[in-house]
Design a protein around this motif. Sequence first.
Motif, PDB file in Angstrom:
ATOM      1  N   ARG A  23       0.822  -1.212   0.000  1.00 40.04           N
ATOM      2  CA  ARG A  23       0.000   0.000   0.000  1.00 40.04           C
ATOM      3  C   ARG A  23       0.858   1.265   0.000  1.00 40.04           C
ATOM      4  O   ARG A  23       0.443   2.319  -0.444  1.00 40.04           O
ATOM      5  CB  ARG A  23      -0.917   0.014   1.228  1.00 40.04           C
ATOM      6  N   GLU A  24       2.052   1.149   0.546  1.00 39.80           N
ATOM      7  CA  GLU A  24       2.965   2.278   0.584  1.00 39.80           C
ATOM      8  C   GLU A  24       4.323   1.847   0.040  1.00 39.80           C
ATOM      9  O   GLU A  24       4.687   0.678   0.120  1.00 39.80           O
ATOM     10  CB  GLU A  24       3.129   2.803   2.020  1.00 39.80           C
ATOM     11  N   VAL A  25       5.059   2.805  -0.501  1.00 40.39           N
ATOM     12  CA  VAL A  25       6.387   2.500  -1.016  1.00 40.39           C
ATOM     13  C   VAL A  25       7.330   2.350   0.171  1.00 40.39           C
ATOM     14  O   VAL A  25       7.511   3.272   0.957  1.00 40.39           O
ATOM     15  CB  VAL A  25       6.891   3.612  -1.961  1.00 40.39           C
ATOM     16  N   ASN A  26       7.912   1.173   0.316  1.00 44.15           N
ATOM     17  CA  ASN A  26       8.818   0.885   1.423  1.00 44.15           C
ATOM     18  C   ASN A  26      10.087   0.299   0.843  1.00 44.15           C
ATOM     19  O   ASN A  26      10.094  -0.828   0.351  1.00 44.15           O
ATOM     20  CB  ASN A  26       8.160  -0.102   2.398  1.00 44.15           C
ATOM     21  N   LEU A  27      11.181   1.056   0.852  1.00 43.03           N
ATOM     22  CA  LEU A  27      12.379   0.626   0.149  1.00 43.03           C
ATOM     23  C   LEU A  27      13.590   0.558   1.066  1.00 43.03           C
ATOM     24  O   LEU A  27      13.775   1.410   1.936  1.00 43.03           O
ATOM     25  CB  LEU A  27      12.690   1.592  -1.009  1.00 43.03           C
ATOM     26  N   ASN A  28      14.405  -0.466   0.851  1.00 46.60           N
ATOM     27  CA  ASN A  28      15.689  -0.608   1.519  1.00 46.60           C
ATOM     28  C   ASN A  28      16.750  -0.212   0.501  1.00 46.60           C
ATOM     29  O   ASN A  28      17.178  -1.030  -0.307  1.00 46.60           O
ATOM     30  CB  ASN A  28      15.873  -2.057   1.980  1.00 46.60           C
ATOM     31  N   GLN A  29      17.147   1.058   0.533  1.00 42.82           N
ATOM     32  CA  GLN A  29      18.017   1.586  -0.513  1.00 42.82           C
ATOM     33  C   GLN A  29      19.443   1.737  -0.009  1.00 42.82           C
ATOM     34  O   GLN A  29      19.695   2.257   1.066  1.00 42.82           O
ATOM     35  CB  GLN A  29      17.490   2.948  -1.006  1.00 42.82           C
ATOM     36  N   THR A  30      20.383   1.252  -0.821  1.00 44.53           N
ATOM     37  CA  THR A  30      21.802   1.312  -0.475  1.00 44.53           C
ATOM     38  C   THR A  30      22.603   1.706  -1.705  1.00 44.53           C
ATOM     39  O   THR A  30      22.530   1.020  -2.729  1.00 44.53           O
ATOM     40  CB  THR A  30      22.311  -0.060   0.028  1.00 44.53           C
ATOM     41  N   ALA A  31      23.327   2.803  -1.602  1.00 44.14           N
ATOM     42  CA  ALA A  31      24.260   3.212  -2.665  1.00 44.14           C
ATOM     43  C   ALA A  31      23.628   3.177  -4.051  1.00 44.14           C
ATOM     44  O   ALA A  31      24.082   2.478  -4.949  1.00 44.14           O
ATOM     45  CB  ALA A  31      25.507   2.341  -2.633  1.00 44.14           C
ATOM     46  N   THR A 308      -9.993  -3.055  -3.787  1.00 45.74           N
ATOM     47  CA  THR A 308     -10.865  -2.055  -4.418  1.00 45.74           C
ATOM     48  C   THR A 308     -10.191  -0.697  -4.584  1.00 45.74           C
ATOM     49  O   THR A 308     -10.805   0.223  -5.110  1.00 45.74           O
ATOM     50  CB  THR A 308     -12.143  -1.872  -3.581  1.00 45.74           C
ATOM     51  N   HIS A 309      -8.952  -0.565  -4.138  1.00 43.28           N
ATOM     52  CA  HIS A 309      -8.264   0.715  -4.317  1.00 43.28           C
ATOM     53  C   HIS A 309      -6.754   0.508  -4.217  1.00 43.28           C
ATOM     54  O   HIS A 309      -6.283  -0.456  -3.604  1.00 43.28           O
ATOM     55  CB  HIS A 309      -8.714   1.736  -3.259  1.00 43.28           C
ATOM     56  N   PHE A 310      -6.020   1.411  -4.822  1.00 46.45           N
ATOM     57  CA  PHE A 310      -4.561   1.357  -4.787  1.00 46.45           C
ATOM     58  C   PHE A 310      -4.037   2.697  -5.280  1.00 46.45           C
ATOM     59  O   PHE A 310      -4.518   3.236  -6.288  1.00 46.45           O
ATOM     60  CB  PHE A 310      -4.044   0.225  -5.685  1.00 46.45           C
ATOM     61  N   GLU A 311      -3.081   3.261  -4.562  1.00 46.57           N
ATOM     62  CA  GLU A 311      -2.454   4.534  -4.944  1.00 46.57           C
ATOM     63  C   GLU A 311      -3.485   5.638  -5.175  1.00 46.57           C
ATOM     64  O   GLU A 311      -3.368   6.431  -6.109  1.00 46.57           O
ATOM     65  CB  GLU A 311      -1.615   4.352  -6.214  1.00 46.57           C
ATOM     66  N   GLY A 312      -4.535   5.672  -4.383  1.00 44.60           N
ATOM     67  CA  GLY A 312      -5.551   6.709  -4.537  1.00 44.60           C
ATOM     68  C   GLY A 312      -6.529   6.455  -5.651  1.00 44.60           C
ATOM     69  O   GLY A 312      -7.429   7.259  -5.892  1.00 44.60           O
ATOM     70  N   ILE A 313      -6.369   5.333  -6.358  1.00 43.30           N
ATOM     71  CA  ILE A 313      -7.302   4.965  -7.424  1.00 43.30           C
ATOM     72  C   ILE A 313      -8.355   4.044  -6.819  1.00 43.30           C
ATOM     73  O   ILE A 313      -8.020   3.037  -6.191  1.00 43.30           O
ATOM     74  CB  ILE A 313      -6.575   4.251  -8.583  1.00 43.30           C
ATOM     75  N   ASN A 314      -9.601   4.365  -6.995  1.00 43.41           N
ATOM     76  CA  ASN A 314     -10.694   3.554  -6.451  1.00 43.41           C
ATOM     77  C   ASN A 314     -11.524   2.980  -7.595  1.00 43.41           C
ATOM     78  O   ASN A 314     -11.742   3.646  -8.613  1.00 43.41           O
ATOM     79  CB  ASN A 314     -11.593   4.403  -5.539  1.00 43.41           C
ATOM     80  N   TRP A 315     -11.978   1.761  -7.426  1.00 47.97           N
ATOM     81  CA  TRP A 315     -12.880   1.177  -8.412  1.00 47.97           C
ATOM     82  C   TRP A 315     -14.045   0.507  -7.694  1.00 47.97           C
ATOM     83  O   TRP A 315     -13.877  -0.204  -6.711  1.00 47.97           O
ATOM     84  CB  TRP A 315     -12.150   0.204  -9.333  1.00 47.97           C
ATOM     85  N   VAL A 316     -15.257   0.789  -8.199  1.00 49.73           N
ATOM     86  CA  VAL A 316     -16.462   0.251  -7.584  1.00 49.73           C
ATOM     87  C   VAL A 316     -16.603  -1.232  -7.888  1.00 49.73           C
ATOM     88  O   VAL A 316     -16.847  -2.055  -7.007  1.00 49.73           O
ATOM     89  CB  VAL A 316     -17.716   1.019  -8.073  1.00 49.73           C
TER      90      VAL A 316
END
Length: 341
Positions: A23-31, A308-316
């Motif tokens: 649901r949220e961007v969760n990143l383990n970023q290295t170099a 029914t939703h993702f990234e603020g996009i909703n679908w009925v």
Amino acid sequence: MKFYLNHSSCISPQQSFEGIFPREVNLNQTAHHILAIEPDYKPFLPLNLLRRMGKISRMGLTTGLKVIQDSQIEFDAIISGSAYGSNEESFKFLDQIYKYDEGPMTPTNFTQSTTNVVSAQLGLMTKNYCYNSTNSQKAHSFENSLLEGMLLLENNISKHILVGAVDEISQYTFNLFGLLDWVRTDNVTPEKAIQQKGKGFVPGEGSAFFHLSSERECHESVCIELLKTYVGPYQLQIKEDLRQLEYEPDLILSPLNGDTDNDNTVNELLAHFEDVPQIHFKKYFGDSPTVSALSIWLGQQLLNPENTHFEGINWVKPLRSILIFNKFETGQSSLIVLSKS
């Protein structure tokens, strides 16, 4: 004949292996690159083997074994894709050649570095001596694996196929990408790179495996309606193929990655679907030659009627179809349409 992707498993920079939808961007970023979130491997891999395994083997074997465990059927084909295999193990092997002056060496690093190591080990660990194959055609490695599996089904050679792809982003791979001038040098996340375009992309890694068959096997099942690959000057052909789709998809997974040239081309090609909502899947996974396998896993989750939703996009109503467009720096692209039909 229809082709279905049933049970699946994914290790990525998100908590995908645990079944947690990103649901949220969760990143383990290295170099300047992002790493996969590795799960606890011990339930899947014996400790005596795990200690000697490279990262690509750990990720590929665990996702493959999880699909085998969840499917509870005997597969009659195992097919994997990997663009570069394990560069980490390859460079260790080359270093040993130099260090020991081409004398006697342990074979571990060599055997772990080959691109077919995941398919082979899956067969050996499960005592499955069926059809076993590996594709290594850079950014089409996964698509060609899917196509090979579909051909086996169509010709009644196999009924249940384990298919997937895996690639790692070791320091060696990152350095090679840098020599090709492919990567971002400003230490941004993939999401920030898309917002602040520049030269290159943020590399990522991961593994995804699927149960491919001609029958719907579980509630997760999605149908592959279209699979096409392109090489070279392909823009006009992609435009034509997009126009000829029988219906407009409900959602598009687009390959924007922050590279100015890449994103301009992608936006031009997808302009035909300006009213269709888009999700930029590479901001979750980074970019890699086989990221299309991870995007298909994401598409499969999105087609689940419970979402029914993702990234603020909703679908009925539940999504019926998703168009996945992928493009990589090697000049290779692909179009894949998934549906719940």
